[in-house]
Write a protein that holds these residues in place. Sequence first.
Motif, PDB file in Angstrom:
ATOM      1  N   UNK A 119       0.801  -1.242   0.000  1.00  0.00           N
ATOM      2  CA  UNK A 119       0.000   0.000   0.000  1.00  0.00           C
ATOM      3  C   UNK A 119       0.828   1.283   0.000  1.00  0.00           C
ATOM      4  N   UNK A 120       2.083   1.200   0.463  1.00  0.00           N
ATOM      5  CA  UNK A 120       2.942   2.386   0.477  1.00  0.00           C
ATOM      6  C   UNK A 120       3.679   2.554  -0.850  1.00  0.00           C
ATOM      7  N   UNK A 121       3.492   1.622  -1.783  1.00  0.00           N
ATOM      8  CA  UNK A 121       4.152   1.709  -3.086  1.00  0.00           C
ATOM      9  C   UNK A 121       5.518   1.072  -3.126  1.00  0.00           C
ATOM     10  N   UNK A 122       5.876   0.317  -2.068  1.00  0.00           N
ATOM     11  CA  UNK A 122       7.166  -0.362  -2.030  1.00  0.00           C
ATOM     12  C   UNK A 122       7.022  -1.772  -2.622  1.00  0.00           C
ATOM     13  N   UNK A 123       8.081  -2.301  -3.272  1.00  0.00           N
ATOM     14  CA  UNK A 123       8.001  -3.649  -3.839  1.00  0.00           C
ATOM     15  C   UNK A 123       7.859  -4.716  -2.755  1.00  0.00           C
ATOM     16  N   UNK A 124       7.124  -5.789  -3.108  1.00  0.00           N
ATOM     17  CA  UNK A 124       6.924  -6.909  -2.185  1.00  0.00           C
ATOM     18  C   UNK A 124       7.731  -8.097  -2.702  1.00  0.00           C
ATOM     19  N   UNK A 125       8.888  -8.378  -2.101  1.00  0.00           N
ATOM     20  CA  UNK A 125       9.672  -9.530  -2.545  1.00  0.00           C
ATOM     21  C   UNK A 125       9.078 -10.829  -2.004  1.00  0.00           C
ATOM     22  N   UNK A 126       9.199 -11.912  -2.770  1.00  0.00           N
ATOM     23  CA  UNK A 126       8.759 -13.230  -2.323  1.00  0.00           C
ATOM     24  C   UNK A 126       7.260 -13.457  -2.338  1.00  0.00           C
ATOM     25  N   UNK A 127       6.489 -12.598  -2.961  1.00  0.00           N
ATOM     26  CA  UNK A 127       5.044 -12.813  -3.050  1.00  0.00           C
ATOM     27  C   UNK A 127       4.782 -13.951  -4.038  1.00  0.00           C
ATOM     28  N   UNK A 128       3.787 -14.780  -3.716  1.00  0.00           N
ATOM     29  CA  UNK A 128       3.437 -15.909  -4.595  1.00  0.00           C
ATOM     30  C   UNK A 128       2.413 -15.445  -5.629  1.00  0.00           C
ATOM     31  N   UNK A 129       2.696 -15.750  -6.891  1.00  0.00           N
ATOM     32  CA  UNK A 129       1.787 -15.435  -7.997  1.00  0.00           C
ATOM     33  C   UNK A 129       1.349 -16.770  -8.582  1.00  0.00           C
ATOM     34  N   UNK A 130       0.035 -17.062  -8.548  1.00  0.00           N
ATOM     35  CA  UNK A 130      -0.494 -18.339  -9.032  1.00  0.00           C
ATOM     36  C   UNK A 130      -1.574 -18.091 -10.081  1.00  0.00           C
ATOM     37  N   UNK A 131      -1.522 -18.897 -11.157  1.00  0.00           N
ATOM     38  CA  UNK A 131      -2.623 -18.881 -12.122  1.00  0.00           C
ATOM     39  C   UNK A 131      -3.802 -19.575 -11.454  1.00  0.00           C
ATOM     40  N   UNK A 132      -4.937 -18.904 -11.381  1.00  0.00           N
ATOM     41  CA  UNK A 132      -6.106 -19.413 -10.684  1.00  0.00           C
ATOM     42  C   UNK A 132      -6.536 -20.769 -11.242  1.00  0.00           C
ATOM     43  N   UNK A 133      -6.763 -21.720 -10.306  1.00  0.00           N
ATOM     44  CA  UNK A 133      -7.248 -23.038 -10.688  1.00  0.00           C
ATOM     45  C   UNK A 133      -6.178 -23.986 -11.199  1.00  0.00           C
ATOM     46  N   UNK A 134      -4.912 -23.600 -11.115  1.00  0.00           N
ATOM     47  CA  UNK A 134      -3.817 -24.457 -11.581  1.00  0.00           C
ATOM     48  C   UNK A 134      -2.721 -24.493 -10.519  1.00  0.00           C
ATOM     49  N   UNK A 135      -1.694 -25.277 -10.781  1.00  0.00           N
ATOM     50  CA  UNK A 135      -0.521 -25.275  -9.899  1.00  0.00           C
ATOM     51  C   UNK A 135       0.610 -24.469 -10.530  1.00  0.00           C
ATOM     52  N   UNK A 136       0.294 -23.704 -11.557  1.00  0.00           N
ATOM     53  CA  UNK A 136       1.260 -22.882 -12.278  1.00  0.00           C
ATOM     54  C   UNK A 136       1.502 -21.594 -11.494  1.00  0.00           C
ATOM     55  N   UNK A 137       2.752 -21.351 -11.115  1.00  0.00           N
ATOM     56  CA  UNK A 137       3.020 -20.144 -10.350  1.00  0.00           C
ATOM     57  C   UNK A 137       4.482 -19.753 -10.334  1.00  0.00           C
ATOM     58  N   UNK A 138       4.728 -18.620  -9.699  1.00  0.00           N
ATOM     59  CA  UNK A 138       6.082 -18.085  -9.541  1.00  0.00           C
ATOM     60  C   UNK A 138       6.106 -17.194  -8.306  1.00  0.00           C
ATOM     61  N   UNK A 139       7.264 -16.618  -8.011  1.00  0.00           N
ATOM     62  CA  UNK A 139       7.372 -15.652  -6.914  1.00  0.00           C
ATOM     63  C   UNK A 139       8.019 -14.373  -7.422  1.00  0.00           C
TER      64      UNK A 139
END
Length: 164
Positions: A119-139
């Motif tokens: 919310x402060x506009x700072x980068x969030x390292x290590x956040x999980x990004x997942x394609x909904x409904x799959x096991x496809x993801x990254x950080x």
Amino acid sequence: MNKKANLYGLLCFLTVILLPFNAYAGKQDNLPITLKLENATLATAIDKIEAQSPYLFMNSGVDLGRTVSLTLTDKTIHEVCTALFTPIEIDWQIEGHHIYISNRPEPEPVVISGTVLDPAGLPVPGAAIMETGTSNGTTTGLDGRFTLPVSSDKATIEVTSLGY
């Protein structure tokens, strides 16, 4: 005068002979086709269509051993091809008396990329990004950036991170 009469007679004869061929050619795509296939090969389906119509199939790499199930009664060639080929993702095109079939090309890969910020506009390292409904993801990296190949341009993603 005799030559004119012979020429006129020949023209009349050709008109009478060729007229039915033109009438048949104009109505061929409306010929009713009936199919009842239960776990039949695509080759069998094509043979049955060719037996009931003047069309000849031209194959460009399609596996004719694939099985199909289909029941149609008194349908046009367009309706038959749509019902037969669309569910198994085969492209088809009618040109004259030929129906050309080919495998549908692989879709272009879709890649989503972005930056996850708090919310402060700072980068969030290590956040999980997942394609909904799959096991496809990254950080995300230390700068909050990520890149993720997804299954289609309609895919959605979910972002999760501890503490947020």
